[in-house]
Design a protein around this motif. Structure first.
Motif, PDB file in Angstrom:
ATOM      1  N   THR A 332       0.826  -1.206   0.000  1.00 20.95           N
ATOM      2  CA  THR A 332       0.000   0.000   0.000  1.00 20.95           C
ATOM      3  C   THR A 332       0.860   1.257   0.000  1.00 20.95           C
ATOM      4  N   ILE A 333       1.956   1.236   0.763  1.00 22.05           N
ATOM      5  CA  ILE A 333       2.861   2.394   0.812  1.00 22.05           C
ATOM      6  C   ILE A 333       3.483   2.649  -0.563  1.00 22.05           C
ATOM      7  N   VAL A 334       3.980   1.582  -1.190  1.00 18.92           N
ATOM      8  CA  VAL A 334       4.619   1.725  -2.510  1.00 18.92           C
ATOM      9  C   VAL A 334       3.589   2.082  -3.576  1.00 18.92           C
ATOM     10  N   TYR A 335       2.481   1.390  -3.543  1.00 11.19           N
ATOM     11  CA  TYR A 335       1.426   1.496  -4.549  1.00 11.19           C
ATOM     12  C   TYR A 335       0.755   2.868  -4.554  1.00 11.19           C
ATOM     13  N   PHE A 336       0.420   3.352  -3.358  1.00 15.84           N
ATOM     14  CA  PHE A 336      -0.423   4.535  -3.246  1.00 15.84           C
ATOM     15  C   PHE A 336       0.146   5.659  -2.380  1.00 15.84           C
ATOM     16  N   VAL A 337       0.580   5.339  -1.168  1.00 14.23           N
ATOM     17  CA  VAL A 337       0.945   6.381  -0.201  1.00 14.23           C
ATOM     18  C   VAL A 337       2.115   7.227  -0.688  1.00 14.23           C
ATOM     19  N   ALA A 338       3.197   6.575  -1.142  1.00 15.37           N
ATOM     20  CA  ALA A 338       4.391   7.318  -1.583  1.00 15.37           C
ATOM     21  C   ALA A 338       4.092   8.246  -2.765  1.00 15.37           C
ATOM     22  N   PRO A 339       3.463   7.764  -3.850  1.00 19.15           N
ATOM     23  CA  PRO A 339       3.143   8.688  -4.949  1.00 19.15           C
ATOM     24  C   PRO A 339       2.124   9.751  -4.561  1.00 19.15           C
ATOM     25  N   TYR A 340       1.217   9.421  -3.646  1.00 17.04           N
ATOM     26  CA  TYR A 340       0.239  10.413  -3.178  1.00 17.04           C
ATOM     27  C   TYR A 340       0.946  11.572  -2.471  1.00 17.04           C
ATOM     28  N   ILE A 341       1.909  11.256  -1.620  1.00 15.65           N
ATOM     29  CA  ILE A 341       2.685  12.301  -0.926  1.00 15.65           C
ATOM     30  C   ILE A 341       3.460  13.146  -1.938  1.00 15.65           C
ATOM     31  N   ARG A 342       4.020  12.495  -2.958  1.00 14.90           N
ATOM     32  CA  ARG A 342       4.734  13.239  -4.005  1.00 14.90           C
ATOM     33  C   ARG A 342       3.786  14.191  -4.743  1.00 14.90           C
ATOM     34  N   CYS A 343       2.546  13.740  -4.987  1.00 14.93           N
ATOM     35  CA  CYS A 343       1.563  14.605  -5.639  1.00 14.93           C
ATOM     36  C   CYS A 343       1.247  15.824  -4.773  1.00 14.93           C
ATOM     37  N   LEU A 344       1.151  15.616  -3.455  1.00 15.32           N
ATOM     38  CA  LEU A 344       0.910  16.730  -2.538  1.00 15.32           C
ATOM     39  C   LEU A 344       2.042  17.760  -2.618  1.00 15.32           C
ATOM     40  N   LYS A 345       3.272  17.271  -2.660  1.00 18.51           N
ATOM     41  CA  LYS A 345       4.421  18.175  -2.747  1.00 18.51           C
ATOM     42  C   LYS A 345       4.437  18.912  -4.083  1.00 18.51           C
ATOM     43  N   THR A 346       4.078  18.197  -5.149  1.00 24.38           N
ATOM     44  CA  THR A 346       4.068  18.805  -6.487  1.00 24.38           C
ATOM     45  C   THR A 346       3.093  19.976  -6.549  1.00 24.38           C
ATOM     46  N   ILE A 347       1.878  19.763  -6.066  1.00 21.76           N
ATOM     47  CA  ILE A 347       0.874  20.823  -6.161  1.00 21.76           C
ATOM     48  C   ILE A 347       1.209  21.982  -5.229  1.00 21.76           C
ATOM     49  N   LYS A 348       1.923  21.698  -4.148  1.00 20.06           N
ATOM     50  CA  LYS A 348       2.297  22.762  -3.209  1.00 20.06           C
ATOM     51  C   LYS A 348       3.238  23.769  -3.853  1.00 20.06           C
ATOM     52  N   PHE A 349       4.328  23.266  -4.485  1.00 22.43           N
ATOM     53  CA  PHE A 349       5.250  24.237  -5.079  1.00 22.43           C
ATOM     54  C   PHE A 349       4.782  24.724  -6.455  1.00 22.43           C
ATOM     55  N   TYR A 350       3.934  23.926  -7.127  1.00 20.73           N
ATOM     56  CA  TYR A 350       3.398  24.362  -8.425  1.00 20.73           C
ATOM     57  C   TYR A 350       2.452  25.548  -8.241  1.00 20.73           C
TER      58      TYR A 350
END
Length: 413
Positions: A332-350
């Motif tokens: 679950t961490i590899v599949y969803f949680v890790a990329p989800y956190i990356r998406c949060l970071k992306t939208i924050k600085f974008y």
């Protein structure tokens, strides 16, 4: 005429979408179509590896490698150990295998320097597919006949209230709803067509699929995206917010929402009670299989007996908890949680310099949707995961654009 690799990727992605929705639900889905879909994904992935993407796919390559190591290999071992049939194995493995679409989708966006080139076509194909199903559902509800040339879902029809309810009608329903809404707000042309697309998609959710959480998630996503647009005119923003609260309080909207999810609700209470029992059983499964889960090769459904009653445990009903029970904490961490956190970071600085763009509005809307539905209808469930690689590709493309622009700005100083 010579066809470029970019054009081949584009055509291959369109074919993938058509195979996934059984050519607008006009062809009977079969194992042959599933194999063609997997073959198409494999060819697209290999083709994208040989197409220049200027380093944009580095993260996705690492992500897909981890999916192979942590999810696909262990679940394949599960299948062999438990004697899973070939058809059964293909049925469950096509979920994680569809993630390999992320790279060709990203490559196409980089080559075209736009998310719109592909997503406009996705919206068009989804709208046609859902319009056909809307017409079919109208015929079922009012005339008791199906317009489709076969029993598409191959199951007894179920009803919620007076309407026939058909689940999982499109992987791209919510995705296209939010994208079309953003195009109406931020698009430069064809706004009328995208408004029509949004209406068809949202109406399909209300009339056909009838998922309470998905309706609320789409509505919340669109309202928040709309509020971001209104922030430039704060008077209108606060005025509409106050009106919404007043109408909600005096019109019993809020109490109605709580009543929908109440176990005492005469029509829908059983569904809520079942989910409460499923959560309890999922916690028990997680304790027994914390790291690797019960295995993807297991049937989605278990008959569970508790307090003298039996009910059907379906891990796809309870979001991230169900996912952990299915593929374990690590998966679950590899599949969803890790990329989800990356998406949060992306939208924050974008958002620092691009918060008035179509890309930002769409990322915000889809991230809100994914967050809300994670509690019950997780985007990476096998039945819905086909859209996840498209979402990841959008975020990676926007991240790539942002970094490239920052480098260009720094170089000009």
């Amino acid at each position: 005429m010579k066809i470029s690799k970019t054009q081949l990727i584009y055509l291959g992605l369109i074919l993938c979408i058509l195979l996934q929705n059984s050519f607008f639900h006009l062809i009977n889905p079969s194992s042959t179509m599933t194999l063609l879909l997997l073959l198409d994904i494999a060819v697209l992935f290999l083709l994208s590896l040989t197409t220049r993407a200027y380093g944009a796919g580095k993260y996705l390559n690492k992500y897909l490698l981890m999916v192979i190591i942590v999810v696909i290999i262990p679940q394949t071992i599960y299948a062999i150990t438990l004697g899973e049939t070939v058809n059964g194995y293909i049925d469950v493995i096509r979920g994680p295998f569809s993630l390999f679409l992320a790279l060709p989708v990203l490559v196409l966006m980089v080559r075209k320097n736009s998310i719109e080139y592909l997503l406009d076509k996705v919206a068009f194909l989804t709208t046609i597919s859902l319009a056909i199903l809307l017409a079919n559902s109208f015929a079922l509800n009012n005339m008791g006949v199906s317009l489709l040339p076969f029993d598409y879902f191959q199951m007894p029809l179920i009803k919620r209230g007076d309407w026939v309810r058909i689940l999982l009608i499109s992987d791209f329903l919510s995705f296209t709803s939010i994208y079309s809404f953003c195009k109406v707000l931020k698009g430069k042309k064809n706004r009328g067509l995208f408004l029509f697309s949004f209406i068809i998609c949202f109406l399909s959710e209300i009339y056909i699929e009838q998922s309470r959480v998905m309706i609320m998630a789409i509505a919340a996503s669109c309202l928040i995206v709309f509020s971001q647009t209104l922030k430039r005119n704060k008077i209108w923003f606060y005025f509409l917010a106050i009106i919404f609260v007043i109408i909600g309080l005096f019109g019993d909207w809020f109490s109605s929402v709580f009543e929908i999810f109440s176990v005492e609700n005469e029509g829908l209470g059983v569904s809520t009670l079942t989910r409460i029992n499923e959560i309890s059983y999922a916690i028990q499964l997680i304790k027994e299989h914390p790291f690797m889960g019960t295995g993807m090769v297991h049937d989605y459904y278990f008959i569970v007996y508790t307090n003298g009653f039996s009910y059907e445990y379906n891990h796809t009903d309870i979001g991230i908890l169900g996912c952990i029970s299915y593929i374990g904490l690590i998966g679950t961490i590899v599949y969803f949680v890790a990329p989800y956190i990356r998406c949060l970071k992306t939208i924050k600085f974008y958002s620092n310099k691009n918060n008035d763009s179509l890309e930002y509005s769409f990322m915000l809307g889809i991230l809100i949707y994914v967050t809300i539905t994670a509690l019950t209808i997780l985007i990476i469930d096998n039945a819905r995961i086909f859209v996840w690689p498209f979402i990841l590709a959008v975020f990676e493309f926007c991240r790539y654009q942002y970094v490239k622009n920052q480098v260009n700005v720094e170089g000009m100083k």
